[in-house]
Design a protein around this motif. Structure first.
Motif, mmCIF file in Angstrom:
data_model
loop_
_atom_site.group_PDB
_atom_site.id
_atom_site.type_symbol
_atom_site.label_atom_id
_atom_site.label_comp_id
_atom_site.label_asym_id
_atom_site.label_seq_id
_atom_site.Cartn_x
_atom_site.Cartn_y
_atom_site.Cartn_z
ATOM 1 N N GLU A 60 3.080 -108.746 -3.278
ATOM 2 C CA GLU A 60 4.194 -108.600 -4.458
ATOM 3 C C GLU A 60 5.454 -108.962 -3.803
ATOM 4 O OE1 GLU A 60 3.984 -104.617 -5.119
ATOM 5 O OE2 GLU A 60 2.310 -103.925 -6.115
ATOM 6 N N ASN A 64 8.346 -112.444 -5.414
ATOM 7 C CA ASN A 64 9.223 -111.769 -4.991
ATOM 8 C C ASN A 64 10.050 -112.638 -4.325
ATOM 9 O OD1 ASN A 64 11.504 -110.956 -6.654
ATOM 10 N ND2 ASN A 64 11.641 -108.636 -5.878
ATOM 11 N N GLU A 80 19.856 -109.232 -9.928
ATOM 12 C CA GLU A 80 18.684 -109.721 -10.657
ATOM 13 C C GLU A 80 18.204 -109.582 -9.401
ATOM 14 O OE1 GLU A 80 15.658 -109.313 -12.589
ATOM 15 O OE2 GLU A 80 17.786 -109.906 -13.796
ATOM 16 N N LYS A 83 17.938 -105.599 -8.041
ATOM 17 C CA LYS A 83 17.576 -105.143 -8.816
ATOM 18 C C LYS A 83 15.693 -105.186 -8.306
ATOM 19 C CE LYS A 83 19.683 -104.892 -12.471
ATOM 20 N NZ LYS A 83 20.690 -105.426 -13.975
ATOM 21 N N LYS A 84 15.031 -105.824 -8.130
ATOM 22 C CA LYS A 84 14.048 -106.467 -7.771
ATOM 23 C C LYS A 84 13.563 -106.013 -6.683
ATOM 24 C CE LYS A 84 13.046 -109.926 -11.511
ATOM 25 N NZ LYS A 84 12.511 -111.514 -10.894
ATOM 26 N N SER A 85 14.085 -106.486 -4.962
ATOM 27 C CA SER A 85 13.782 -105.338 -4.002
ATOM 28 C C SER A 85 14.027 -104.834 -3.732
ATOM 29 C CB SER A 85 14.157 -106.775 -3.215
ATOM 30 O OG SER A 85 13.246 -108.060 -3.675
ATOM 31 N N LYS A 118 13.756 -108.884 1.144
ATOM 32 C CA LYS A 118 14.618 -109.774 0.666
ATOM 33 C C LYS A 118 15.648 -110.468 1.847
ATOM 34 C CE LYS A 118 15.552 -112.396 -3.186
ATOM 35 N NZ LYS A 118 14.312 -113.325 -3.424
#
Length: 224
Positions: A60, A64, A80, A83-85, A118
């Protein structure tokens, strides 16, 4: 005489503590020896399940964009990404600053070894709203984000030994102090040239958050 009695008491306490530890170890060894095949199978299944879960999480992360040191092109990309990581290390840079290129070199390495985080960078000139909101005045600055909240900043090279020749291990250790990467070393001891956690113990205060503002004194400034 009193000193001898005191020493004898301490010695007895140490012997008693040692005996307790030995009994605990013996009990644990006996427990492991008495595990039947069903118990061992249960432990094995738990470990396999944990490994599968970790592998799924790793896939995952990679999907990402983790594992690579990528470029964010505007503020929207930054928000963004956070928010995702769960964990984000974002380098605010300018092309003409040599010190930013030094940071790039180290973050490229860390991005591959810490896929749980990230790693990215954004040109401060292309993100004026964001740099103003985060009160970024000196470049390079690393913004360390966890669960969508700014936890820490690394401003210039002051926390990295105040030299351009700091190691990737030193950068890794400093980032780890914000709890945005997984780290097995001693967070109180910066790494030396010989490896992790071998340096002199030190206490670095956490940097200012967005609300606190930031005092900067590095030689490279985005106001130049």
């Amino acid at each position: 005489m009193a000193g001898m009695n005191s020493n004898a008491v301490v010695e007895q306490q140490l012997i008693a503590a040692t005996q307790i530890i030995e009994k605990q170890l013996d009990a644990e060894i006996e427990r492991l020896d008495n595990l039947d095949s069903e118990d061992l199978d249960a432990i094995r299944r738990e470990r396999i399940a944990a490994m599968k879960k970790r592998q799924q999480k790793k896939q995952e992360w990679i999907a990402n964009g983790h594992g690579d040191y990528g470029e964010l092109y505007d503020e929207k990309d930054f928000f963004e990404a956070t928010k995702k990581s769960e964990n984000v290390v974002c380098h605010f840079y300018r092309d003409q600053f040599d010190r930013c290129k030094i940071v790039d070199k180290h973050l490229k390495i860390l991005a591959k070894t810490h896929v749980e985080t990230k790693f990215c960078k954004i040109n401060a000139e292309k993100a004026p709203f964001l740099t103003e909101r985060l009160k970024i005045r000196v470049l390079p600055t690393l913004c360390l984000v966890k669960n969508g909240k700014t936890k820490d900043y690394i401003v210039g090279f002051t926390d990295l030994g105040n030299t351009d020749d700091f190691t990737t291990d030193m950068m890794e250790w400093r980032i780890a102090r914000a709890d945005v990467i997984e780290y097995n070393g001693d967070l109180l001891c910066p790494p030396t040239s010989g490896g992790r956690g071998g340096g002199q113990r030190m206490d670095i205060q956490h940097k200012r958050t967005i609300r606190d503002g930031m005092k900067r004194n590095d030689s490279d400034s985005d106001s130049d």
